[in-house]
Motif scaffolding. Structure first.
Motif, PDB file in Angstrom:
ATOM      1  N   UNK A  81     -16.510-112.416  56.290  1.00 15.17           N
ATOM      2  CA  UNK A  81     -15.640-111.212  55.881  1.00 15.17           C
ATOM      3  C   UNK A  81     -14.975-110.672  57.266  1.00 15.17           C
ATOM      4  N   UNK A  82     -13.833-109.905  57.130  1.00 17.49           N
ATOM      5  CA  UNK A  82     -13.464-109.182  58.266  1.00 17.49           C
ATOM      6  C   UNK A  82     -14.400-107.972  58.327  1.00 17.49           C
ATOM      7  N   UNK A  83     -14.856-107.687  59.530  1.00 17.42           N
ATOM      8  CA  UNK A  83     -15.788-106.251  59.507  1.00 17.42           C
ATOM      9  C   UNK A  83     -15.310-105.528  60.592  1.00 17.42           C
ATOM     10  N   UNK A  84     -15.687-104.313  60.759  1.00 16.58           N
ATOM     11  CA  UNK A  84     -15.174-103.155  61.455  1.00 16.58           C
ATOM     12  C   UNK A  84     -16.304-103.298  62.968  1.00 16.58           C
ATOM     13  N   UNK A  85     -16.232-102.329  63.617  1.00 19.01           N
ATOM     14  CA  UNK A  85     -16.952-102.236  64.644  1.00 19.01           C
ATOM     15  C   UNK A  85     -18.414-101.802  64.401  1.00 19.01           C
ATOM     16  N   UNK A  86     -18.613-101.368  63.201  1.00 22.01           N
ATOM     17  CA  UNK A  86     -19.935-101.097  62.652  1.00 22.01           C
ATOM     18  C   UNK A  86     -20.643-102.210  61.669  1.00 22.01           C
ATOM     19  N   UNK A  87     -20.027-103.203  61.700  1.00 24.75           N
ATOM     20  CA  UNK A  87     -20.527-104.378  60.796  1.00 24.75           C
ATOM     21  C   UNK A  87     -20.041-103.940  59.484  1.00 24.75           C
TER      22      UNK A  87
ATOM     23  N   UNK B   6      -0.543-101.941  58.987  1.00 24.64           N
ATOM     24  CA  UNK B   6      -0.324-102.525  60.130  1.00 24.64           C
ATOM     25  C   UNK B   6      -0.337-101.427  61.252  1.00 24.64           C
ATOM     26  N   UNK B   7       0.272-100.280  61.111  1.00 20.68           N
ATOM     27  CA  UNK B   7       0.105 -99.234  62.009  1.00 20.68           C
ATOM     28  C   UNK B   7      -1.004 -99.074  62.623  1.00 20.68           C
ATOM     29  N   UNK B   8      -2.343 -98.741  61.807  1.00 19.47           N
ATOM     30  CA  UNK B   8      -3.486 -98.265  62.459  1.00 19.47           C
ATOM     31  C   UNK B   8      -4.224 -99.565  63.018  1.00 19.47           C
ATOM     32  N   UNK B   9      -4.165-100.749  62.615  1.00 21.61           N
ATOM     33  CA  UNK B   9      -4.363-101.756  63.159  1.00 21.61           C
ATOM     34  C   UNK B   9      -4.220-102.042  64.613  1.00 21.61           C
ATOM     35  N   UNK B  10      -2.776-102.243  64.615  1.00 26.38           N
ATOM     36  CA  UNK B  10      -1.938-102.318  65.858  1.00 26.38           C
ATOM     37  C   UNK B  10      -2.478-101.194  66.881  1.00 26.38           C
ATOM     38  N   UNK B  11      -2.811-100.071  66.634  1.00 23.18           N
ATOM     39  CA  UNK B  11      -3.063 -99.028  67.449  1.00 23.18           C
ATOM     40  C   UNK B  11      -4.464 -98.970  67.717  1.00 23.18           C
ATOM     41  N   UNK B  12      -5.252 -99.267  66.855  1.00 25.24           N
ATOM     42  CA  UNK B  12      -6.739 -99.315  67.103  1.00 25.24           C
ATOM     43  C   UNK B  12      -7.462-100.592  66.571  1.00 25.24           C
ATOM     44  N   UNK B  13      -6.871-101.648  67.298  1.00 22.16           N
ATOM     45  CA  UNK B  13      -7.497-102.937  66.996  1.00 22.16           C
ATOM     46  C   UNK B  13      -8.930-103.105  67.418  1.00 22.16           C
ATOM     47  N   UNK B  14      -9.181-102.627  68.546  1.00 16.36           N
ATOM     48  CA  UNK B  14     -10.775-102.748  68.945  1.00 16.36           C
ATOM     49  C   UNK B  14     -11.737-102.157  68.178  1.00 16.36           C
ATOM     50  N   UNK B  15     -11.340-100.640  67.584  1.00 13.58           N
ATOM     51  CA  UNK B  15     -11.912-100.000  66.771  1.00 13.58           C
ATOM     52  C   UNK B  15     -12.410-100.512  65.464  1.00 13.58           C
ATOM     53  N   UNK B  16     -11.008-101.199  64.714  1.00 14.88           N
ATOM     54  CA  UNK B  16     -11.171-101.624  63.512  1.00 14.88           C
ATOM     55  C   UNK B  16     -11.855-102.878  63.292  1.00 14.88           C
ATOM     56  N   UNK B  17     -11.657-103.812  64.141  1.00 14.53           N
ATOM     57  CA  UNK B  17     -12.058-105.186  63.799  1.00 14.53           C
ATOM     58  C   UNK B  17     -12.879-105.853  64.931  1.00 14.53           C
ATOM     59  N   UNK B  18     -14.187-106.096  64.335  1.00 11.96           N
ATOM     60  CA  UNK B  18     -15.242-106.771  65.310  1.00 11.96           C
ATOM     61  C   UNK B  18     -15.125-108.293  65.368  1.00 11.96           C
ATOM     62  N   UNK B  19     -14.496-108.861  64.568  1.00 16.24           N
ATOM     63  CA  UNK B  19     -14.360-110.409  64.428  1.00 16.24           C
ATOM     64  C   UNK B  19     -13.508-110.617  65.699  1.00 16.24           C
TER      65      UNK B  19
ATOM     66  N   UNK C  92      -6.500-111.726  67.649  1.00 13.52           N
ATOM     67  CA  UNK C  92      -5.146-112.024  68.118  1.00 13.52           C
ATOM     68  C   UNK C  92      -4.459-112.495  67.071  1.00 13.52           C
ATOM     69  N   UNK C  93      -4.913-113.000  66.029  1.00 13.60           N
ATOM     70  CA  UNK C  93      -4.183-113.399  64.707  1.00 13.60           C
ATOM     71  C   UNK C  93      -3.816-112.129  64.036  1.00 13.60           C
ATOM     72  N   UNK C  94      -4.835-111.295  63.775  1.00 12.77           N
ATOM     73  CA  UNK C  94      -4.329-109.938  63.180  1.00 12.77           C
ATOM     74  C   UNK C  94      -3.342-109.373  63.939  1.00 12.77           C
ATOM     75  N   UNK C  95      -3.159-109.313  65.288  1.00  8.67           N
ATOM     76  CA  UNK C  95      -1.986-108.747  65.833  1.00  8.67           C
ATOM     77  C   UNK C  95      -0.613-109.318  65.322  1.00  8.67           C
ATOM     78  N   UNK C  96      -0.732-110.963  65.210  1.00  7.35           N
ATOM     79  CA  UNK C  96       0.530-111.565  64.814  1.00  7.35           C
ATOM     80  C   UNK C  96       0.796-111.162  63.376  1.00  7.35           C
ATOM     81  N   UNK C  97      -0.071-111.179  62.423  1.00  9.74           N
ATOM     82  CA  UNK C  97       0.030-110.951  61.069  1.00  9.74           C
ATOM     83  C   UNK C  97       0.730-109.355  61.074  1.00  9.74           C
ATOM     84  N   UNK C  98       0.041-108.396  61.615  1.00 10.39           N
ATOM     85  CA  UNK C  98       0.834-107.205  61.713  1.00 10.39           C
ATOM     86  C   UNK C  98       1.989-106.911  62.130  1.00 10.39           C
ATOM     87  N   UNK C  99       2.390-107.582  63.427  1.00 12.33           N
ATOM     88  CA  UNK C  99       3.807-107.466  63.688  1.00 12.33           C
ATOM     89  C   UNK C  99       4.717-108.231  62.621  1.00 12.33           C
TER      90      UNK C  99
END
Length: 330
Positions: A106-112, A120-133, A138-145
């Motif tokens: 599963x895709x998980x956040x920083x708290x598991x 896309x906006x929130x993900x690109x702005x807060x990638x490290x906070x949102x995603x622990x995988x 890097x793929x998420x950034x491609x997808x969001x863009x």
């Protein structure tokens, strides 16, 4: 086992193109489950394409043959192992209805915690906070863009397992992460038997929590004019009940949001839409009684006051020990 809503979701998916992308090791380890899900989609009149990057060696020939034999309606596309799999798929699939990447976890956040939806906006702005995988960041950034640039509307990231794709597309809860630029929100009356089924499914998600008074399907059917559905991207994800107390006062009851969108702002949208409808109908006060702590937070955020109003003591007596919230409609 999550309930499948075939009739309800079939209309939105029938005739559409769904692309599934799965890397070699994941495909081999979940081969039978993935094929079963794709065959299920084909039976629902959904066009399918499967991308994989299995090496063209003797040991994989049986898999190639099985893909061709068992998925005759699916377009099979092989990506050379030396190519970047995600970039290859993203560069070539830009007009599909849904693009699904199958992963191991599963895709998980920083708290598991599992991530159900991302913008896309929130993900690109807060990638490290949102995603622990880390491997997929890097793929998420491609997808969001790509989504932000208008290449496609919706991308799903799912854990590969039995019924994963089927449950993602045909249940209220879903099984993975849905990524989009924006989500289209609607607040509509419950009218059809299919609508009743969706309300039943959403309310059933809250049964074990004990936050909602049980409502039978017969009750829902006989009082359907009181209920509203929150629709996101054509899918029912929340509901509310409209209970008239008197000529000036209306109660917001049966407020429930599906698991997939519970951590988004769908609750805020639903309450705000309910308030707008109540104002349009001439009501001056909204009441709501709940012990759900998440709804407490939403109500306080939206300007409700917590506490029993003396003039509605009789209503409070029907729900002893349950917090009352109220808001004057301006």
């Amino acid at each position: 086992m999550p309930r499948l809503y075939l009739a309800e979701y079939h209309q939105a998916l029938s005739g559409k193109h769904v692309c599934i992308a799965c890397r070699e090791g994941i495909l081999r380890d979940n081969f039978a489950h993935i094929l079963a899900d794709i065959k299920f989609l084909n039976r629902q009149s959904i066009q399918t394409t499967l991308y994989h990057n299995m090496a063209n060696r003797f040991a994989n020939q049986k898999h190639f043959k099985m893909l061709a034999d068992r998925l005759p309606e699916t377009v099979i596309k092989r990506v050379a192992p030396e190519e970047d799999f995600y970039t290859h798929v993203l560069d070539r699939e830009q007009s599909v209805f849904k693009l699904i990447f199958l992963e191991r976890k599963y895709l998980c956040d920083a708290h598991g915690r599992r991530i159900n939806t991302l913008t896309t906006r929130d993900t690109l702005q807060n990638m490290a906070e949102f995603v622990a995988n880390v491997n997929i960041a890097g793929v998420l950034e491609q997808i969001c863009r790509r989504i932000a640039d208008g290449a496609y509307d919706r991308v799903h990231i799912l854990p590969a397992r039995k019924n994963s794709i089927k449950h993602e597309l045909f249940t209220v809860e879903g099984t993975g992460t849905l990524i989009a630029n924006n989500f289209k929100e609607e607040f509509i009356p419950v009218e059809t038997d299919e609508d009743i089924e969706m309300v039943t499914g959403i309310l059933n998600l809250y049964k074990k929590k004990g936050y909602l008074k049980p409502r039978s399907k017969q009750y829902l059917s006989e009082h359907r004019e009181q209920f509203r559905l929150t629709i996101i991207d054509g899918v029912a994800v929340g509901c509310a009940e409209r209970l008239v107390i008197d000529s000036q006062t209306i109660e917001l009851g049966a407020l429930a949001i599906s698991t997939r969108f519970r951590n988004q702002r769908v609750g805020v949208f639903t309450v705000t839409a309910f308030e707008a409808e109540a104002k349009r109908l001439g009501f001056k006060l909204i009441l709501s009684l709940t012990n759900n702590p998440k709804l407490h937070g939403i109500y306080m955020q939206l300007g409700f006051t917590r506490g029993t109003l003396p003039e509605y003591g009789a209503r409070q007596a029907l729900s002893p020990g349950v917090s009352m919230f109220s808001k004057t409609i301006i």
